[in-house]
Write a protein that holds these residues in place. Structure first.
Motif, PDB file in Angstrom:
ATOM      1  N   ASN A   1      47.170  44.268  31.692  1.00 22.91           N
ATOM      2  CA  ASN A   1      47.477  44.348  33.113  1.00 22.91           C
ATOM      3  C   ASN A   1      46.286  44.932  33.874  1.00 22.91           C
ATOM      4  O   ASN A   1      45.768  45.986  33.524  1.00 22.91           O
ATOM      5  CB  ASN A   1      48.716  45.223  33.274  1.00 22.91           C
ATOM      6  N   MET A   2      45.884  44.232  34.928  1.00 23.68           N
ATOM      7  CA  MET A   2      44.690  44.656  35.665  1.00 23.68           C
ATOM      8  C   MET A   2      44.855  46.067  36.242  1.00 23.68           C
ATOM      9  O   MET A   2      43.930  46.869  36.228  1.00 23.68           O
ATOM     10  CB  MET A   2      44.409  43.681  36.810  1.00 23.68           C
ATOM     11  N   ILE A   3      46.040  46.358  36.802  1.00 24.11           N
ATOM     12  CA  ILE A   3      46.246  47.669  37.418  1.00 24.11           C
ATOM     13  C   ILE A   3      46.123  48.768  36.364  1.00 24.11           C
ATOM     14  O   ILE A   3      45.507  49.812  36.594  1.00 24.11           O
ATOM     15  CB  ILE A   3      47.632  47.720  38.102  1.00 24.11           C
ATOM     16  N   LYS A   4      46.684  48.500  35.170  1.00 19.81           N
ATOM     17  CA  LYS A   4      46.586  49.500  34.105  1.00 19.81           C
ATOM     18  C   LYS A   4      45.143  49.679  33.672  1.00 19.81           C
ATOM     19  O   LYS A   4      44.706  50.777  33.332  1.00 19.81           O
ATOM     20  CB  LYS A   4      47.457  49.086  32.920  1.00 19.81           C
ATOM     21  N   LYS A   5      44.392  48.575  33.692  1.00 21.08           N
ATOM     22  CA  LYS A   5      42.968  48.675  33.361  1.00 21.08           C
ATOM     23  C   LYS A   5      42.266  49.601  34.351  1.00 21.08           C
ATOM     24  O   LYS A   5      41.457  50.455  33.977  1.00 21.08           O
ATOM     25  CB  LYS A   5      42.318  47.295  33.413  1.00 21.08           C
TER      26      LYS A   5
ATOM     27  N   THR B   1      36.338  51.481  42.065  1.00 23.20           N
ATOM     28  CA  THR B   1      37.774  51.223  42.056  1.00 23.20           C
ATOM     29  C   THR B   1      38.158  50.274  43.176  1.00 23.20           C
ATOM     30  O   THR B   1      38.942  49.336  42.979  1.00 23.20           O
ATOM     31  CB  THR B   1      38.558  52.540  42.226  1.00 23.20           C
ATOM     32  N   SER B   2      37.597  50.495  44.379  1.00 20.05           N
ATOM     33  CA  SER B   2      37.980  49.630  45.494  1.00 20.05           C
ATOM     34  C   SER B   2      37.548  48.196  45.229  1.00 20.05           C
ATOM     35  O   SER B   2      38.291  47.253  45.517  1.00 20.05           O
ATOM     36  CB  SER B   2      37.387  50.150  46.796  1.00 20.05           C
ATOM     37  N   LEU B   3      36.361  48.029  44.640  1.00 20.60           N
ATOM     38  CA  LEU B   3      35.913  46.665  44.335  1.00 20.60           C
ATOM     39  C   LEU B   3      36.831  46.016  43.309  1.00 20.60           C
ATOM     40  O   LEU B   3      37.220  44.850  43.452  1.00 20.60           O
ATOM     41  CB  LEU B   3      34.478  46.690  43.812  1.00 20.60           C
ATOM     42  N   MET B   4      37.210  46.786  42.279  1.00 19.41           N
ATOM     43  CA  MET B   4      38.097  46.235  41.248  1.00 19.41           C
ATOM     44  C   MET B   4      39.450  45.852  41.857  1.00 19.41           C
ATOM     45  O   MET B   4      40.015  44.811  41.525  1.00 19.41           O
ATOM     46  CB  MET B   4      38.316  47.266  40.136  1.00 19.41           C
ATOM     47  N   LEU B   5      39.966  46.711  42.754  1.00 21.56           N
ATOM     48  CA  LEU B   5      41.265  46.401  43.370  1.00 21.56           C
ATOM     49  C   LEU B   5      41.149  45.146  44.226  1.00 21.56           C
ATOM     50  O   LEU B   5      42.044  44.296  44.218  1.00 21.56           O
ATOM     51  CB  LEU B   5      41.744  47.593  44.211  1.00 21.56           C
ATOM     52  N   ALA B   6      40.018  45.009  44.955  1.00 22.70           N
ATOM     53  CA  ALA B   6      39.832  43.819  45.784  1.00 22.70           C
ATOM     54  C   ALA B   6      39.813  42.567  44.916  1.00 22.70           C
ATOM     55  O   ALA B   6      40.450  41.550  45.251  1.00 22.70           O
ATOM     56  CB  ALA B   6      38.534  43.939  46.571  1.00 22.70           C
ATOM     57  N   LEU B   7      39.113  42.646  43.780  1.00 23.66           N
ATOM     58  CA  LEU B   7      39.080  41.499  42.859  1.00 23.66           C
ATOM     59  C   LEU B   7      40.489  41.178  42.371  1.00 23.66           C
ATOM     60  O   LEU B   7      40.891  40.007  42.311  1.00 23.66           O
ATOM     61  CB  LEU B   7      38.213  41.843  41.649  1.00 23.66           C
ATOM     62  N   THR B   8      41.249  42.237  42.030  1.00 23.34           N
ATOM     63  CA  THR B   8      42.608  42.035  41.536  1.00 23.34           C
ATOM     64  C   THR B   8      43.462  41.354  42.588  1.00 23.34           C
ATOM     65  O   THR B   8      44.237  40.439  42.277  1.00 23.34           O
ATOM     66  CB  THR B   8      43.229  43.385  41.139  1.00 23.34           C
TER      67      THR B   8
END
Lengths: 124, 498
Positions: A30-34, A93-100
């Motif tokens: 799961n991306m969020i868990k990652k 983190t913000s970049l990863m969340l945007a990608l998600t």
């Protein structure tokens, strides 16, 4: 071995947390868990730094009552590093969340394996 | 006393960061012009720096804000850094010019200016990694480079690039975490963040035998971290997708600059932070050596299996990164010179291969598969020629850069113990054969008559593309024929480096 670990409990805990964060970043589907795992990993390092910089019985290095003696304060450099590190991990983190978010809008799932399978199917 | 030219490195970094913030509010064309101008300015300033450095004869340190050694942040410039600071922006400029003709197709028009912002930030991060003498600054710029590289991949918005960027980020974040942990350990042991100061303390620790295991763990953490980020063999899984589907400029920049920046940082850590004698004691170089050798073979084998030209070129990167790590892993000065030279050769050749393959794909109905690429060498002659030259350089044909670096790798191998020497020579031979199989096959495909007359659009001759290809072809021949001064500069630079 054990008493060595007990001598510096914060550092030991930080390394264990780092391990937990690292493995969840690597193995969770799961991306969020990652992303949570990544944040845990970075926070563990900040805990390690803060523990390294702390000196028993001294205060944070901010001059308030005109006390300028070195003996009164803890080492300020690790705290500075932690602050810089937090800035870095916030932006990552913000970049990863945007990608998600973009992946979720496109494939309606957060499971990275499923996403990769869908991407392959889309291509062929 | 400081001379005026000593401000150049800091000014280059500052210029890139400052112009990045201006670029974000400019219209598309102005943003492009500013980006090109900034990269050109950095190249010119880099060239201007080389003369004074050579005259000075030793590296100098530039104190930020005039705070002396243990407190302030420092930039340290020697010959090697100066050479890198010319070559890296040059590759970036040529990659940008060569990929411009695909921008309107791949990137939304109103998003293009952000692409230039990311390029400028990437250049700032690259320069800072080359110049900085402070380990924590290096970490911060490693992260900036990772973020901007990720944005370069996602600039072309499609499913494949999004998932590739996610995988890229996940692998890179693991690398960053390990690097930061190693850095914190090193700070905990030595109490310093400036590279030269850490080295003094590490030398004392090593001679006293204290913290031996911790030191080994630290070196291992940092090496693994940067190996993940630069896609050494077992950690290369993110690479083919990230390089294979993004816009050609991104692929060229990622393969020839981003991974090389991390490798340069690793060399810097080995030489300046830990010291090669301590590194040799931890035997971490032997591990890099073995993985480099395996990577050379495995990368080539994967490339042979590919039917997609971009992914084939990407897998060839895995193999070439293996060469560089093999050179670092030899642990000798000769090996390191060969590795640094190969960084330049591979950067020049691989960016050309990615741009040329995009030119060939363009005239084959936008298909990247070999069956459709037949005859594309005739349809886009300049791209065909560039691809052939790049392939020959990677295979190691004389008069091209790849040949010289293979010769220097073989020479460096001669100085090793007999078994290791034999293994290196065998791997070099095997890899040359494998490279020949897949690169020559591709070149032959490009010049075979097409199966059916497929309706392809006549390419609009793009002067920027042609200019960039011609420059890169010339540079590749230049690296092969006039390599001696560059090799001498690298050797002198490495001596200044420690």
């Amino acid at each position: 071995m054990l008493e060595k670990l007990l001598q510096s409990p914060f550092e030991a805990a930080a390394i264990i947390l780092f391990g937990i964060g690292f493995t969840s970043l690597m193995l969770q589907k799961n991306m969020i868990k990652k992303i949570i795992g990544f944040n845990m990993m970075d926070s563990a390092i900040y805990l390690f730094l803060a523990a390294k910089g702390y000196i028993e019985g001294r205060k944070a290095p901010i001059v308030v009552n005109g006390v300028t003696s070195v003996e009164a304060y803890i080492n300020p450099i690790p705290s500075g590093l932690v602050l810089t590190g937090i800035v870095v991990s916030v932006s990552v983190t913000s970049l990863m969340l945007a990608l998600t978010v973009r992946l979720y809008r496109r494939y309606h799932t957060l499971d990275i394996d499923e996403i990769i399978a869908l991407v392959r199917k889309e291509e062929s | 006393m400081e001379s005026f030219w000593q401000n150049i490195p800091f000014f280059c970094i500052l210029l890139c960061i400052a112009s990045a913030s201006f670029t974000s509010v400019l219209p598309r064309r102005a943003a492009r012009a500013l980006c090109v101008a900034v990269i050109l300015a950095v190249i010119v300033m880099g060239v201007a720096l080389i003369g004074p450095i050579v005259r000075l004869g030793h590296p100098y340190t530039f104190m930020m804000g005039h705070f002396p050694a243990p407190w302030g942040n420092e930039i340290r410039v020697g010959l090697l850094e100066a050479v890198m600071a010319v070559v890296f922006p040059s590759i970036m400029l040529l990659s940008l010019l060569g990929g411009l003709n695909r921008f309107d197709e791949h990137i939304f028009e109103d998003k293009q200016r952000f692409y230039y912002v990311m390029l400028e930030l990437l250049l700032a991060a690259l320069l800072a990694q080359v110049y900085t003498n402070d380990l924590f600054t290096a970490y911060v710029f490693v992260e900036i480079m990772t973020l901007s590289a990720c944005s370069l991949i996602t600039a072309r918005s499609k499913g494949r690039t999004l998932s590739a960027a996610t995988r890229y980020m996940i692998m890179n974040l693991m690398g960053s975490g390990l690097f930061l942990l190693g850095l914190v350990f090193l700070y905990g042991m030595t109490g310093h963040l400036l590279m030269s100061n850490i080295r003094e303390q590490v030398a004392q620790l090593a001679s006293g035998g204290a913290y031996r295991d911790t030191l080994t763990v630290t070196v291992a953490l940092m090496s693994v971290a940067l190996a993940i980020k630069s896609a050494l063999f077992p950690f290369h899984t993110w690479l083919p997708d990230a390089y294979g589907y993004s816009t050609p400029t991104s692929s060229a920049v990622l393969s020839s600059l981003v991974s090389k920046g991390y490798i340069f940082l690793l060399i810097k850590i080995f030489y300046r932070v830990i010291g090669m004698d301590v590194i040799a004691e931890t035997r971490i170089t032997d591990i890099l050596f073995v993985f480099g050798l395996v990577g050379i073979i495995m990368g080539s084998l994967s490339a042979i299996r590919e039917k997609d030209i971009r992914r084939m070129v990407s897998f060839s990167s895995v193999s070439q990164i293996g060469y560089i790590y093999m050179g670092i892993g030899m642990g000798s000065e000769a090996g390191m010179v060969a590795a640094v030279f190969h960084i330049l050769v591979h950067g020049m050749a691989k960016s050309m291969l990615f741009l040329a393959s995009s030119g060939l794909v363009q005239v084959s109905g936008d298909s990247k598969f070999f069956r459709d690429l037949r005859g594309s060498g005739f349809r886009n002659p300049i791209a065909g020629l560039a691809f052939a030259v790049g392939s020959f350089s990677m295979v190691g044909i004389p008069f091209l850069g790849g040949f010289i670096s293979k010769v220097y790798f073989a020479k460096a191998a001669m100085l090793m113990p007999p078994t290791a020497m034999l293994i290196v020579l065998l791997v070099l031979a095997a890899s040359t054969i494998l490279n020949t199989i897949y690169f020559l096959r591709t070149v032959i495909t490009l010049y075979r008559p097409a199966v059916s007359e497929m309706p392809y659009e006549k390419p609009r001759l793009s002067p920027a593309f042609a200019l960039s290809m011609l420059c890169l072809i010339a540079v590749n021949f230049g690296l092969g024929t006039f390599s001696q001064p560059l090799i001498e500069a690298i050797r002198a630079g490495l001596r200044m480096f420690a």
